[in-house]
Structure formats: structure tokens, C-alpha cells
Design an enzyme around this catalytic site. Structure first.
Site, PDB file in Angstrom:
ATOM      1  CG  HIS A  88      10.030  -4.447   9.916  1.00 44.26           C
ATOM      2  ND1 HIS A  88       9.347  -3.009  10.475  1.00 44.26           N
ATOM      3  CD2 HIS A  88       8.962  -4.608   9.772  1.00 44.26           C
ATOM      4  CE1 HIS A  88       7.951  -3.191  10.171  1.00 44.26           C
ATOM      5  NE2 HIS A  88       7.363  -4.254  10.375  1.00 44.26           N
ATOM      6  NE  ARG A 112      10.184   5.864  17.254  1.00 45.97           N
ATOM      7  CZ  ARG A 112      10.272   5.457  15.816  1.00 45.97           C
ATOM      8  NH1 ARG A 112       8.576   5.266  15.797  1.00 45.97           N
ATOM      9  NH2 ARG A 112      11.074   5.272  15.083  1.00 45.97           N
ATOM     10  CB  CYS A 169       2.368  -6.602   9.150  1.00 42.22           C
ATOM     11  SG  CYS A 169       1.305  -5.378   9.987  1.00 42.22           S
ATOM     12  CB  CYS A 217       4.107  -4.965   6.552  1.00 39.62           C
ATOM     13  SG  CYS A 217       3.237  -3.180   7.040  1.00 39.62           S
ATOM     14  CD  GLU A 223      -2.835  -4.088  18.405  1.00 40.15           C
ATOM     15  OE1 GLU A 223      -1.606  -4.989  17.705  1.00 40.15           O
ATOM     16  OE2 GLU A 223      -2.729  -3.449  18.705  1.00 40.15           O
ATOM     17  CD  GLU A 276       6.624  -9.587  10.324  1.00 45.45           C
ATOM     18  OE1 GLU A 276       5.798  -8.438  10.326  1.00 45.45           O
ATOM     19  OE2 GLU A 276       6.962 -10.234  10.937  1.00 45.45           O
ATOM     20  N   GLY A 278       0.871  -1.041  -0.169  1.00 41.56           N
ATOM     21  CA  GLY A 278      -0.432  -0.236   0.035  1.00 41.56           C
ATOM     22  C   GLY A 278       0.941   1.795   0.041  1.00 41.56           C
TER      23      GLY A 278
HETATM   24  N1  GLN Z   1      -1.313  -0.175   3.693  1.00 41.03           N
HETATM   25  C1  GLN Z   1      -0.182   0.391   4.729  1.00 41.03           C
HETATM   26  C2  GLN Z   1       0.691  -0.118   3.946  1.00 41.03           C
HETATM   27  O1  GLN Z   1       1.547  -0.288   3.327  1.00 41.03           O
HETATM   28  C3  GLN Z   1      -1.020  -0.920   5.591  1.00 41.03           C
HETATM   29  C4  GLN Z   1       0.248  -0.454   7.105  1.00 41.03           C
HETATM   30  C5  GLN Z   1       0.129  -2.069   8.233  1.00 41.03           C
HETATM   31  O2  GLN Z   1       0.171  -3.384   8.184  1.00 41.03           O
HETATM   32  N2  GLN Z   1       1.174  -1.479   9.107  1.00 41.03           N
HETATM   33  O3  GLN Z   1       1.520   1.264   4.948  1.00 41.03           O
HETATM   34 ZN    ZN Z   2       1.722  -4.592   7.322  1.00 37.30          ZN
END
Ligand code: GLN
Ligand code: ZN
Length: 769
Positions: A699, A520, A648, A731, A610, A670, A437
Site C-alpha cells: 500500500h 470511492r 490481508c 498483498c 470481516e 499482511e 497473485g
Molecule cells: N490474489 C489477489 C491479488 O493479488 C489477492 C487480493 C487481496 O487479497 N485483496 O490481487
Molecule cells: Zn491481500
């Protein structure tokens, strides 16, 4: 008199002072002395608030430079060998290296793992234990801060995470190692710590054992008995503290442990009051956590008193009043909010206000309601205003939610049929490629949004500039040869905030920050009322992107459960009622996207797992409702519309069936960091729809080669039929820069081509290569 106390106060400071100080220290802009002064200032301010509110104890041990679990690890001497200095001395920089791999002094190394604290959005540093782990008091911080608070001349209550919960949360490198084998040694050092606190003049220590609200194996239950029998010291009282849920089957155990007091969370577990009183020994203090530490709503004082009064009649001074859990999970002070409208502001309470609510309740118990007449009247008025507010209740929304039918949560045809229709329409190759995205959030993009927010850009110029960014992203994706494109999310600051700002029923604070990890903080939106969608939220950007290409552009929405989990949610109706309202608004957005020519739509649910309850017995119910909400959002579409979702995290073996129940045509997940480990879930379970296991860990600054990506997919092929597989990153790419993104995606497209060559079975498939 009934004591008033809190289980801990936020450590970030009123204006995220800790964050700024830490980040400057890490950059070498200030020295350790200056950092320490700042910490001392924050602690002093927090204690001043507790004194002003009239609490019976000042909390100590809630202040931390990064995380309280890491503080405990260093207190216990749990410092993995890779962090040891030449001199073998522990110092603050060793602590920071454990937290983040790097500090002004000392060699870089990989940091300790970090994970979510129970079902909160706070992250703790996972203790790393060796099989032959020894424990010894290594940090003086707790004793030092205890003395610092004592100098204020008040009663001080140090807070310590208990030994059993500490062990439970720790990990060991040895695979089958029984952590309980370390308990004896751990117990000894706890005894040393408690002895020192007592010798410093401490009478009460708050010892947190939150795992008591979870399903515990019998050897862990037994460990509680054995350990607490040995943690008794003359002239020192322990307050065994539980939170985030109901003690349930551990209630009798918790009541009977030989501690002087027990704390329970009656916000999360209101029903436990019915049976706790029966198990509670005659000489034990019961601390009742009735002021919500996890949410921002003002306490209904009258209602709280009606719960507390019968207990008070029974227990007298043995009843204490408290926050449900540490106030760490609340923003610091409502007074800092100057832009919230009066009605909403009047229905909120942040940590500072909560301190006062606790004292008011204890005062009313001791002196009668008249002692807090003014506060009671204000609380009543706020509740009445909230109940009657036209801004909160929207009959149209409520009607729409009542009229949701089962039909509305089902796709017209089964997946196999949809797949045929979609395949005929989109003509995607084997191993289709896509991204999740977002594309890099460049400084340019940030400044466009910033200028618009500040009023320096008008609406048209803003749209023009965002269009330019979208065009750039589309052009790059075309050049790279990706199959399903995205517009890149340049207009979004945050995936929840973006939608919250466009939906009715949401409010945003200016300063409602809560620590997420280290320096953070996050500022969750407040869902105060019925949720509705005055206008389409994403069509303009996505349709523009689609106008630039013949390839399909995927629309991008955040799902109802993720919006719910990452917000402060209203407490005057069940959480899933709110999720349903969000889902209905998203369903309309999906339809608007289709009307504007978008036929592939992704609904992100990174927070789906979560939200799982802490106890397994409630999982089924949660999953059923979460799936239901997702399907309200996603199922009102014709068969040719391809619904994607994205999650993710890499542990979903235990919820794989619920994920299949979402019935998304494609899910991207992920997986690359766990080396496709998670696909083991597919060994026993035949996942029916399409799936894109991530092949690029976004990441990490490291870019995998095409060969590495091919070999990851080849691992996936062991578990998943090739016709179901997509190729994509783990992601969104917003934290990466374009240079690395382009190389990574080039490799990803080459990997897909390579795989197509190798696995194309029929002629028509190989032709598409
Ligand atoms: N569509 C979101 C992006 O690409 C998804 C983010 C996520 O999974 N935390 O940033
Ligand atoms: Zn993600």
C-alpha cells in the site's frame, strides 16, 4: 398517524456525482464554491425524493463530504494538532487533510486512520482523541444544512452519532487511557449542539448508538445511563437509534434510557421484537426498522405488515416505520438500471424504492391494506415469481450441496505427511519466495480488457493479448528468481467480479454503486440464484502460464467467504447455503486446475475476518461454517497438491485457531505494516502449517531494502520455526507499477538468499541456496 422515516439516504448522488465533484476539487479543477453547489444539489435531490415518498421527516446530517464520523469530529472540534492551520481556523480543506492527508490548501500530513464501519463495507475516519481533549462546536455544517432543509417547509430530523458510540469508535494515543474519562466534557458539547438544534425549531433528533447491539462492558452500559439522563432538554425529543443487530442484553437499558423514542433493526434482529415491547415504557415511540438498508431485495410488504400490525394495535401512533439502518449502504435508484432483466429487476429495491416501501407500510397501518392494494399485489406477485423462478432454483446444485460429506472436507493425509510429499515433488528451498497473485495493472492491460468488453477485440485477439501479458509476467518472475510463480491476473478487473461474471446465479448492475470510503464506491454483484459453474474459469490462463516455465505456477481463486462478503446476497436462504454453493463451484475449478497441470492453488480469503458477527457469542458458529466452506473448496485434492490461502489484515490473534482449521498448506498474510506485531499470536499458539508473513507493504510507495526484509523475517523467526516460513509481499501488486515492483521483488529474493545462507542447517539445504 404512524410516521414514516428513513435513517439516512445515500450521499453519492444518482450518478456518483459527489465522487466526480470531489475528485475535480482535489485536483484543483473546480473551486470550493462549485463543489458546495454540487453538494447542495445532491441534498436537494435527496430531500425531494423523501418529500415525494411522503416521509414525515427530511433527514439531515446524512450528507457528508467524506464521512459522517469525520463530520462529527469536526463538529465537536476533535481536530488533531497536526492539521491546525496557522490561523487556527477550521475550514473544508482541514477536513480533507484529516481524511486523506492532502487538500488544495494547507500542508500535507499523514491522514487519520480509516477503518470499517461495524460489519459493513463502509469505512469511517477514526476520531483521534488526546487525553486532555477539549470539545467545542467547530463546524457549522449541521446547523447550516438543517436550516437549508427547513426552508423546504417540512419537518426535519437531524442525525447525530451518539456520544457513547463516538467515544467507543475513537482512539487515543495513550495506551491505557480510559476514554470514558472524556465523557463529561463530551456530554457538555452535545448539550450545546442539541440546544442549538432545538433553538432552530427542531423537535426530533435521531441519535445513533449502534454499539448497543454489541457486547458492552458494564462501565460502558453505565455510561449510557449517566449520559442520557443529562442529555434531556425541554421541547426536544431524542430518537435513540440502534442497528445492525439485536439489542439482546442491552435491551432493557436501551428501553429505559430517558429518550422519547427508540429505533430497532428488525431485519438483522427480528427476535428482539418479542421482548422489546415488554420493556418499552408507555410513553415511548418505537421506530421499527423493517425495510432492509443493507441489501437490495424488495420488501415483502405482506410479511412486513404481519409483523407490524400487532405492534400497531398495541402502540398506535407510537409506532413508526423506518429503514433498518441508514440507506447509505444501498445503491441509489433502481430506475437507473436498464439492462437488468425484468424478472430480477422486479425483485429489487434500491434506496429510492425503499423510501416508498416505508411510506406504503405506514399508510397500510393507518388506512388498512386497501390503501396500498396495488402495491401489495405487486409485492405478492414479485415474491411468487421469485419463489417459482427456474433461474433461481437449480435442483442439481441443491442436490450436490445436500450430498456434501464430512469426508469431502478433509485432506487425505495430515499436514506433516503432505509436506513431505510436496517437498519431494517441488524441491523448494528454505524460505521459498512467491507473490500474492496480481501484478501491476498497467494502462495497457486495462485497455485490452476495456476493448474486449466494448466488442473492439474479438475473443482470439483478446486471448492473444492477455497471453502476451502473462508471458511478460512469467519472464520477469523467472529473471527475478522467484520460486513459486503466478500468472499475474491481467484478465481480472476485480477478484469477485471476475468470478461472478463466470458463475451462474450472479447478476451485475450498471449503476448499483455504494460508497466504500470518501469518493470511492463499489458495485457489489447480486447473487440472486443457485450458484453453478458452467465452464472452467481460470484454467486457460494458468495453464498457459505453466507452459512457459518449469517452475511451479500457482493457480489463483477467490474463496467462498470473500465472494459472499463482497456481494449482495440473496435473502431467501441462509447465507451459508449460498457460500456452500460457491464452494462447490470452486471445488470443481480446483479439480480442473489440477487436470490442466496446476498443482499449487491459492484460494484467497481477504474477507474471512470481516464476516465475523458483531457479537462474540456468534463467532464460533460463523467460523465453523466459514472454515467448512473453505474446506469444501480446497479439500478435494490429492496430497501432493499444495493449497495456499491469503488474508490481508493484521488482527487475527483471536481467530488464529480457525485459520489453522482451514488446513491450507501455506497461508500468506499482511504483516509488514504492523512490524510483525501480529505474529505475537504465534507466541502462545503453535501454528502448524507453512506461513508467509508479508515483508513488503504494497500500500505504500516506499520500497523496503533487502536488509529491512531480512530483519522482519528475523522477527518472525522468534515465533515461527524457519522451516515453516515463506517470503512474500503483503498483498497483490496490482496497484503498483512495474519499476517499483521489480526493485521490491529483487530485494525480496535477495533477502531470501541472505536468510538461507544464514539459517541453512543441513548440507542439502545450503546446497539449494
Ligand atoms: N490474489 C489477489 C491479488 O493479488 C489477492 C487480493 C487481496 O487479497 N485483496 O490481487
Ligand atoms: Zn491481500
Amino acid at each position: 398517524m404512524t410516521k414514516a422515516h428513513n435513517l439516512g439516504f445515500p450521499r453519492i448522488g444518482l450518478n456518483r456525482d459527489l465522487k466526480w465533484a470531489l475528485e475535480r476539487y482535489w485536483k484543483g479543477e473546480i473551486d470550493q464554491r462549485t463543489l458546495e453547489d454540487e453538494g447542495q444539489r445532491i441534498r436537494a435531490a435527496n430531500w425531494a425524493l423523501q418529500i415525494e415518498a411522503g416521509h414525515d421527516f427530511l433527514s439531515v446530517g446524512d450528507f457528508s463530504w467524506y464521512d459522517q464520523v469525520l463530520d462529527l469530529s469536526t463538529l465537536l472540534g476533535v481536530i488533531p494538532a497536526r492539521f491546525k492551520n496557522v490561523t487556527d481556523e477550521y475550514d473544508l480543506d482541514t477536513y480533507f487533510r484529516m481524511a486523506r492527508g492532502r487538500a488544495p490548501r494547507g500542508t500535507d500530513t499523514y491522514a487519520c486512520e480509516m477503518t470499517k464501519w461495524f460489519d459493513t463495507n463502509y469505512h469511517y475516519i477514526v476520531p483521534e482523541l488526546a487525553a486532555n481533549q477539549n470539545f467545542k462546536i467547530t463546524s457549522e455544517k449541521l446547523f447550516f444544512e438543517t436550516a437549508e432543509a427547513q426552508r423546504l417547509g417540512k419537518n426535519v430530523k437531524p442525525i447525530l452519532l451518539g456520544p457513547i458510540s463516538y467515544l467507543w469508535l475513537a482512539k487515543t494515543k495513550e495506551y491505557h487511557f480510559d476514554k470514558l474519562l472524556l465523557l463529561k466534557k463530551l456530554q457538555a458539547v452535545y448539550l450545546d449542539i442539541l440546544t442549538r438544534l432545538r433553538d432552530q425549531g427542531i423537535e426530533w433528533v435521531q441519535i445513533d448508538e449502534p454499539i448497543l447491539v454489541m457486547d458492552l462492558p458494564s462501565d460502558w452500559q453505565a455510561a449510557f445511563k449517566e449520559t442520557y439522563a443529562n442529555l434531556k432538554l425541554p421541547k426536544l425529543n431524542l430518537l435513540l437509534t440502534t442497528y445492525f443487530g439485536d439489542l439482546e442484553d442491552n435491551a432493557e437499558l436501551a428501553c429505559q434510557l430517558p429518550t422519547a423514542g427508540l429505533h430497532i433493526d428488525v431485519v438483522r434482529g427480528p427476535l428482539q421484537l418479542d421482548y422489546i415491547a415488554a420493556y418499552l415504557p408507555n410513553d415511548k415511540v418505537l421506530s421499527v426498522g423493517i425495510v432492509d438498508g443493507r441489501n437490495i431485495w424488495r420488501t415483502d410488504l405482506r410479511r412486513a405488515l404481519s409483523t407490524l400490525k400487532p405492534l400497531h394495535a398495541k402502540l398506535g401512533e407510537r409506532l413508526w416505520v423506518a429503514s433498518s439502518c441508514s440507506l447509505l449502504h444501498s445503491p441509489v435508484d433502481l430506475c437507473a438500471e436498464t439492462k437488468l432483466d425484468a424478472e430480477l429487476k422486479n425483485s429489487l429495491a434500491f434506496a429510492t424504492q425503499k423510501l416508498h416501501e416505508i411510506s406504503e407500510l405506514s399508510r397500510a397501518l393507518a388506512q388498512g391494506d386497501a390503501a396500498i392494494a396495488k402495491e401489495l399485489a405487486a409485492s405478492d406477485a414479485a415474491r411468487l415469481a421469485r419463489n417459482a423462478s427456474p433461474r433461481i432454483h437449480n435442483p442439481d446444485v441443491q442436490k450436490r450441496c445436500q450430498n456434501i460429506t464430512d469426508e469431502m472436507t478433509k485432506r487425505h493425509s495430515v499436514y506433516a505427511k503432505r509436506k513431505q510429499i510436496q517437498q519431494a515433488l517441488y524441491d523448494l528451498p528454505l524460505f521459498p519466495t512467491t507473490t500474492i497473485g496480481s501484478f501491476p495493472q498497467t494502462p495497457e492491460i486495462r485497455s485490452i480488457r476495456q476493448n474486449y468488453k466494448l466488442g473492439k477485440l474479438d475473443k482470439e485477439s483478446y486471448a492473444e493479448q492477455i497471453h502476451k501479458q502473462i508471458k511478460n509476467a512469467i519472464q520477469k518472475q523467472i529473471n527475478l528468481g522467484l520460486d513459486v510463480l503466478v500468472h499475474g491476473e491481467a484478465e481480472r478487473n476485480d477478484m469477485v467480479e471476475y468470478f461472478g461474471e463466470l458463475l451462474e446465479g450472479f447478476a451485475f448492475t450498471q449503476n448499483g454503486w455504494v460508497q466504500s470510503y470518501g469518493s470511492r464506491c463499489v458495485k457489489p454483484p447480486v447473487i440472486y440464484g443457485d450458484v453453478s459453474r458452467p465452464h472452467a474459469m481460470t484454467t486457460e490462463w494458468t495453464a498457459y502460464a505453466q507452459s512457459l516455465t518449469d517452475k511451479p505456477v500457482k493457480g489463483m481463486l477467490t474463496g467462498p467467504i470473500t465472494i459472499l462478503c463482497w456481494s449482495f446476497v440473496r435473502d431467501d436462504q441462509p447465507r451459508f447455503e449460498t457460500a456452500k454453493q460457491i464452494a462447490v463451484a470452486l471445488r470443481d475449478e480446483v479439480n480442473d486446475l489440477i487436470r490442466s497441470g496446476i498443482h499449487i492453488i491459492q484460494i484467497d480469503e481477504p474477507a474471512f475476518r470481516e464476516g465475523l458477527p458483531l457479537r462474540q457469542e456468534y463467532w464460533f458458529d460463523y467460523l465453523q461454517q466459514a472454515v467448512y466452506c473453505f474446506r469444501i473448496a480446497s479439500c478435494g485434492v490429492p496430497d501432493h497438491v499444495q493449497i495456499h490461502t491469503h488474508m490481508c489484515y493484521s488482527e487475527f490473534n483471536d481467530i488464529i485457531e480457525a485459520i489453522a482449521e482451514l488446513d491450507a498448506d501455506v497461508i500468506t498474510i499482511e504483516t509488514s505494516r504492523s512490524d510483525m506485531e501480529l505474529l505475537k499470536a504465534f507466541e502462545n499458539y503453535k501454528y502448524p502449517n507453512d506461513i508467509g508473513p508479508g515483508v513488503y507493504d504494497i500500500h505504500s510507495p516506499r520500497i523496503p531494502t533487502a536488509d529491512e526484509m531480512v530483519s522482519l523475517i528475523e522477527k518472525a523467526i522468534k515465533y515461527i520455526p524457519i522451516k515453516q516460513l515463506w517470503i512474500n509481499p503483503d498483498c497483490g501488486l496490482k496497484t503498483r507499477d512495474w519499476a517499483e515492483t521489480e526493485i521490491a521483488l529483487k530485494n525480496l529474493v535477495s533477502a531470501a538468499k541472505e536468510l538461507r545462507k544464514k539459517y541453512a542447517t543441513s548440507r542439502s539445504e545450503s546446497e539449494k541456496v
